[in-house]
Design a protein around this motif. Structure first.
Motif, PDB file in Angstrom:
ATOM      1  N   SER A   1       9.829   0.099  -1.577  1.00 17.98           N
ATOM      2  CA  SER A   1       8.825   0.895  -0.872  1.00 17.98           C
ATOM      3  C   SER A   1       7.572   0.080  -0.602  1.00 17.98           C
ATOM      4  CB  SER A   1       8.469   2.133  -1.696  1.00 17.98           C
ATOM      5  OG  SER A   1       9.610   2.941  -1.900  1.00 17.98           O
ATOM      6  N   ALA A   2       7.133  -0.700  -1.597  1.00 17.72           N
ATOM      7  CA  ALA A   2       5.938  -1.524  -1.417  1.00 17.72           C
ATOM      8  C   ALA A   2       6.139  -2.549  -0.309  1.00 17.72           C
ATOM      9  CB  ALA A   2       5.580  -2.214  -2.726  1.00 17.72           C
ATOM     10  N   SER A   3       7.336  -3.156  -0.266  1.00 14.90           N
ATOM     11  CA  SER A   3       7.602  -4.143   0.781  1.00 14.90           C
ATOM     12  C   SER A   3       7.659  -3.487   2.153  1.00 14.90           C
ATOM     13  CB  SER A   3       8.924  -4.866   0.488  1.00 14.90           C
ATOM     14  OG  SER A   3      10.023  -3.971   0.558  1.00 14.90           O
ATOM     15  N   ARG A   4       8.191  -2.281   2.228  1.00 12.01           N
ATOM     16  CA  ARG A   4       8.252  -1.579   3.516  1.00 12.01           C
ATOM     17  C   ARG A   4       6.861  -1.148   3.975  1.00 12.01           C
ATOM     18  NH1 ARG A   4      13.509   1.734   5.100  1.00 12.01           N
ATOM     19  NH2 ARG A   4      15.061   0.125   4.655  1.00 12.01           N
ATOM     20  N   ALA A   5       5.979  -0.866   3.040  1.00  8.14           N
ATOM     21  CA  ALA A   5       4.602  -0.528   3.422  1.00  8.14           C
ATOM     22  C   ALA A   5       3.935  -1.707   4.101  1.00  8.14           C
ATOM     23  CB  ALA A   5       3.810  -0.115   2.180  1.00  8.14           C
ATOM     24  N   VAL A   6       4.230  -2.913   3.619  1.00  3.67           N
ATOM     25  CA  VAL A   6       3.664  -4.117   4.227  1.00  3.67           C
ATOM     26  C   VAL A   6       4.302  -4.386   5.587  1.00  3.67           C
ATOM     27  CG1 VAL A   6       3.379  -6.612   3.948  1.00  3.67           C
ATOM     28  CG2 VAL A   6       3.136  -5.106   1.977  1.00  3.67           C
ATOM     29  N   GLN A   7       5.603  -4.079   5.714  1.00  6.37           N
ATOM     30  CA  GLN A   7       6.321  -4.348   6.958  1.00  6.37           C
ATOM     31  C   GLN A   7       5.886  -3.432   8.096  1.00  6.37           C
ATOM     32  OE1 GLN A   7      10.309  -4.146   4.987  1.00  6.37           O
ATOM     33  NE2 GLN A   7      10.753  -5.943   6.240  1.00  6.37           N
ATOM     34  N   GLY A   8       5.373  -2.244   7.761  1.00 10.58           N
ATOM     35  CA  GLY A   8       4.922  -1.339   8.804  1.00 10.58           C
ATOM     36  C   GLY A   8       5.727  -0.053   8.910  1.00 10.58           C
ATOM     37  N   PHE A   9       6.620   0.210   7.951  1.00 13.08           N
ATOM     38  CA  PHE A   9       7.356   1.471   7.945  1.00 13.08           C
ATOM     39  C   PHE A   9       6.426   2.627   7.599  1.00 13.08           C
ATOM     40  CE2 PHE A   9      10.815  -1.531   7.415  1.00 13.08           C
ATOM     41  CZ  PHE A   9      11.872  -0.946   8.091  1.00 13.08           C
ATOM     42  N   THR A  10       6.847   3.841   7.929  1.00  8.51           N
ATOM     43  CA  THR A  10       6.104   5.032   7.541  1.00  8.51           C
ATOM     44  C   THR A  10       6.718   5.600   6.260  1.00  8.51           C
ATOM     45  OG1 THR A  10       7.533   6.547   8.789  1.00  8.51           O
ATOM     46  CG2 THR A  10       5.672   5.526   9.970  1.00  8.51           C
ATOM     47  N   PRO A  11       5.974   6.458   5.537  1.00 14.36           N
ATOM     48  CA  PRO A  11       6.554   7.076   4.338  1.00 14.36           C
ATOM     49  C   PRO A  11       7.815   7.889   4.648  1.00 14.36           C
ATOM     50  CG  PRO A  11       4.175   7.363   4.361  1.00 14.36           C
ATOM     51  CD  PRO A  11       4.547   6.785   5.691  1.00 14.36           C
ATOM     52  N   SER A  12       7.839   8.566   5.790  1.00 17.72           N
ATOM     53  CA  SER A  12       9.013   9.366   6.151  1.00 17.72           C
ATOM     54  C   SER A  12      10.239   8.491   6.354  1.00 17.72           C
ATOM     55  CB  SER A  12       8.735  10.159   7.430  1.00 17.72           C
ATOM     56  OG  SER A  12       7.678  11.058   7.245  1.00 17.72           O
TER      57      SER A  12
END
Length: 293
Positions: free
Chosen positions: A77-88
């Motif tokens: 989740s932390a890596s996806r937050a950096v990549q630009g994904f949304t929480p959904s």
């Protein structure tokens, strides 16, 4: 529950294929993640799920047996937050695992409706809690990114400029608060030490308003610079700011103030035994190249 986990371990490849099909049919960010990376992440999560002890219960994902799975999802989740994904999008990655697990449960329970309902309910609650954990981890990771960016912006917004040998200037733009004042003070003191400066000019031309709190921050910075052996000059005192300071009763009697940065720089030069003089203008003839005074 244990039988379902055993079946998932035996049919791990089938579950992985069904999971990937569910992800592709839902929200999929092809601009942020490719097929290979998506499959690698899903396979790692599924492998960690299957690596749980045989007696691991699906009733509570917070037990020790599921700690490796929670840690993996938090990291993802932390890596996806950096990549630009949304929480959904991150939560749906986990929720898409429900369908293939439901298929496994249906194969295990056959026509027993009551047992199938209980099994599907337990699986659904388990995956939902993992998705919530993923969302919480995502928000925490994004908050860390925002905090780090704010710290970097603070450092970039407080540049200390060397105007002359022994004279530095700190132009301030924007509102001063406690956090930014600390960065300002540290930057100025470090510059004074590194350049061995005896004069420091703090220019507040870009500060929109000066209230009691901002004045206190400025006085703290000036006092700290004095303790380092540097004389501070406060420049950029506009008429509106001067009126506000008088109205608030802020005591700046011990602080040298100037209306403009150029005036403060001139004063610092004079006090350091230097002076700027005007020289004769030199004109260069474009044809002959000769200089004319």
């Amino acid at each position: 529950m244990a039988k379902v986990l055993d079946a998932v371990r035996k049919k791990q490849d089938t579950v992985l294929d069904g999971w990937l099909q569910g992800i592709k049919g839902g929200i999929r960010r092809r601009d942020l993640i490719d097929e290979r990376e998506l499959k690698s992440q899903a396979a790692e999560v599924l492998s960690t799920l299957c690596a749980a002890p045989p007696d691991a219960s699906l009733d509570d994902p917070n037990i020790t047996a599921w700690q490796p799975l929670r840690d993996l999802l938090a990291t993802l989740s932390a890596s996806r937050a950096v990549q630009g994904f949304t929480p959904s999008e991150t939560a749906l990655f986990v929720l898409s695992l429900k369908a293939p697990l439901f298929d496994i449960a249906r194969e295990q329970k056959g026509e027993s409706a009551d047992q199938l309902y209980a099994e599907i309910t337990a699986i659904g609650d388990f995956i939902d809690k993992l998705a919530l954990h993923t969302t919480d981890s995502f928000i925490h990771g994004r908050d860390q990114v925002i905090t780090r960016q704010q710290e970097e912006m603070l450092e970039l917004s407080t540049p200390v400029v060397t105007l002359w040998d022994g004279i530095v200037a700190l132009p301030l733009i924007g509102t001063l608060d406690s956090a930014r004042t600390q960065v300002v003070m540290e930057s100025l003191l470090q510059a004074i030490v590194q350049t061995n400066s005896r004069f420091a000019i703090i220019d507040i031309t870009g500060v929109p308003t000066v209230d009691t709190l901002v004045a206190q921050h400025l006085l703290k910075t000036i006092t700290a610079a004095r303790l380092m052996g540097a004389e501070c000059i406060l420049s950029g005192i506009r008429p509106q700011i001067a009126q506000t300071i008088v109205h608030l009763g802020i005591n700046l009697e011990d602080v040298i103030t100037k209306a403009k940065l150029s005036d403060a720089f001139k004063l610092a030069l004079n006090r350091s035994g230097r002076a700027v003089t005007r020289v004769a203008k030199v004109n260069v003839s474009p044809q002959s190249g000769a200089r004319e005074l």
